[in-house]
Design an enzyme around this catalytic site. Structure first.
Site, mmCIF file in Angstrom:
data_model
loop_
_atom_site.group_PDB
_atom_site.id
_atom_site.type_symbol
_atom_site.label_atom_id
_atom_site.label_comp_id
_atom_site.label_asym_id
_atom_site.label_seq_id
_atom_site.Cartn_x
_atom_site.Cartn_y
_atom_site.Cartn_z
ATOM 1 N N HIS A 232 -23.526 59.601 0.922
ATOM 2 C CA HIS A 232 -23.792 58.166 0.963
ATOM 3 C C HIS A 232 -25.274 57.827 1.076
ATOM 4 C CE1 HIS A 232 -23.898 54.066 2.686
ATOM 5 N NE2 HIS A 232 -22.857 53.871 1.916
ATOM 6 N N GLU A 272 -17.254 59.180 9.947
ATOM 7 C CA GLU A 272 -17.751 58.483 8.758
ATOM 8 C C GLU A 272 -19.259 58.204 8.819
ATOM 9 O OE1 GLU A 272 -15.479 55.078 7.621
ATOM 10 O OE2 GLU A 272 -13.566 56.013 8.100
ATOM 11 N N HIS A 274 -22.868 57.260 7.844
ATOM 12 C CA HIS A 274 -23.383 56.458 6.737
ATOM 13 C C HIS A 274 -24.903 56.565 6.634
ATOM 14 C CE1 HIS A 274 -19.338 54.914 6.464
ATOM 15 N NE2 HIS A 274 -19.676 54.198 5.408
#
Length: 308
Positions: A232, A272, A274
Site C-alpha cells: 500500500h 492492516e 497502511h
C-alpha cells in the site's frame, strides 16, 4: 552476501479499534503525526510513546494522508471533506476548500517550489497549494484515472500514481504532465517515494509487486513472494532501501536498489498496516508504520477507496 537488517518491532496503542489510523509523517517537533480517518482526528505520538490527538470539525471529513509542510506545520488531505487541512504543532487547525467540487484529495507532499502538491482522486486533477492557502489545479488528460499518492522526484517534478489508469504520472512546476504506462495489467499503483538511487519507487496493490521508474520513464517491476499481499505505502529509508506496508498480509517489506526483498511479520494479527514514514531524530534508521482499523495501533507507532 550482504547482511540483512535486524528488525525490532514494538506496538503503541494510539486509539480505539474503530478510529482507523492511516497516514503518518515525521513532524518538525520530533514527534510522529498521523491521521485517524474514521474518527476525524489528527494524532501525535512521541518517541517515548506519549499519545495525544486533535478533533477536526466536522469529524466526517476522512483525513487521509499527512505531511510536514515548508512552514513548520503539518498539512493533510480530507478525502470526504474535499479540503486541505493545516495543523500547527500546538494544535491550531485551518482548512482550505478545494475549488473543484467533490474532488477527493488524497496524497499530499511538499514540492521543491515551497508549495504543497496533492492529488484529486475523484476528478483527475493535481492540485498545488501555497502556505497562505492559494490553490491551483491542473487537469489530467485522462478520465477515471484516480490519482493517488504523490512524491517529489530528484528531477524537480512531482510524481504520482494513477491507481485506475495503471500508470505513473509526472508533473512539472509549470503544469506539464507526462504519463508512463505500467507494463503489468491491473497493477493499481498506490504509494510512491523517491529512492536513494534517483529513481521513484512505487507499490502495485493489484499485482503484488514493487515498481521502479527512472526519470526518463524506464520501469522495472519486482514481484513479492506473496502476490496477494496488497502493498500500500512505501518510503525511502535511511539505509538506502525502501520500506513498504503489506496491508493484506500483515507485514512490512524492505526492497534494496537491486531488488532484493525482505519481509517482516507484525505482532498483532490482522492489523492492516497502511501508512509508513521514516522516523525523526537521532535514531533516523527507525521506520514507523500506522496500523489499520482493526488494531488502532501504531507499529513503533481505513482505507479510502484505493482499489485494485
Amino acid at each position: 552476501m550482504p547482511r540483512r537488517p535486524t528488525v525490532s518491532i514494538a506496538e503503541i496503542p494510539v486509539s480505539d479499534r474503530a478510529a482507523g489510523p492511516y497516514g503518518i509523517t515525521a513532524g518538525p517537533d520530533g514527534a510522529l503525526w498521523f491521521t485517524m480517518v474514521h474518527h476525524g482526528r489528527i494524532g501525535r505520538v512521541t518517541a517515548d510513546g506519549e499519545v495525544s490527538s486533535h478533533q477536526l470539525e466536522p469529524a466526517t471529513g476522512g483525513p487521509s494522508v499527512i505531511t510536514a509542510g515548508p512552514d513548520g506545520a503539518l498539512w493533510f488531505t480530507e478525502f470526504r471533506g474535499h479540503r486541505i487541512g493545516r495543523i500547527t504543532t500546538t494544535g491550531d487547525v485551518t482548512f482550505f476548500p478545494v475549488p473543484t467540487p467533490d474532488a477527493g484529495p488524497f496524497g499530499i507532499v511538499t514540492g521543491p517550489d515551497g508549495a504543497l502538491w496533492f492529488t484529486e482522486a475523484n476528478v483527475d486533477r493535481i492540485g498545488r497549494i501555497t502556505p497562505d492557502g492559494h490553490v491551483t489545479e491542473f487537469p489530467l488528460a485522462l478520465s477515471g484515472a484516480f490519482p493517488s499518492a504523490i512524491a517529489a522526484g530528484s528531477d524537480g517534478r512531482m510524481w504520482f500514481t494513477l491507481n485506475q489508469a495503471n500508470a505513473i504520472g509526472a508533473i512539472g512546476t509549470d503544469g506539464d504532465v507526462t504519463v508512463y504506462p505500467i507494463p503489468t495489467p491491473a497493477s493499481a499503483p498506490v504509494g510512491i517515494t523517491a529512492g536513494a538511487d534517483g529513481a521513484m519507487w512505487f507499490v502495485e496493490i493489484g499485482a503484488g509487486q514493487i515498481g521502479r521508474i527512472t526519470p526518463d520513464g524506464r520501469i522495472d517491476e519486482f514481484a513479492l513472494p506473496d502476490r496477494a499481499a496488497r502493498p500500500h505505502a512505501i518510503v525511502a529509508g535511511a539505509d538506502g532501501a525502501c520500506w513498504f506496508t503489506e496491508w493484506g498480509a500483515n507485514r512490512i517489506g524492505r526492497i534494496t536498489p537491486d531488488g532484493r526483498i525482505d519481509e517482516h511479520d507484525l505482532p498483532s494479527s490482522s492489523s492492516e498496516p497502511h501508512g509508513i514514514a521514516q522516523g525523526p531524530g537521532r535514531r533516523s534508521g527507525r521506520r514507523v508504520v500506522v496500523g489499520g482499523p482493526t488494531g488502532g495501533r501504531s507499529q513503533r507507532a481505513v482505507q479510502p477507496p484505493i482499489t485494485g
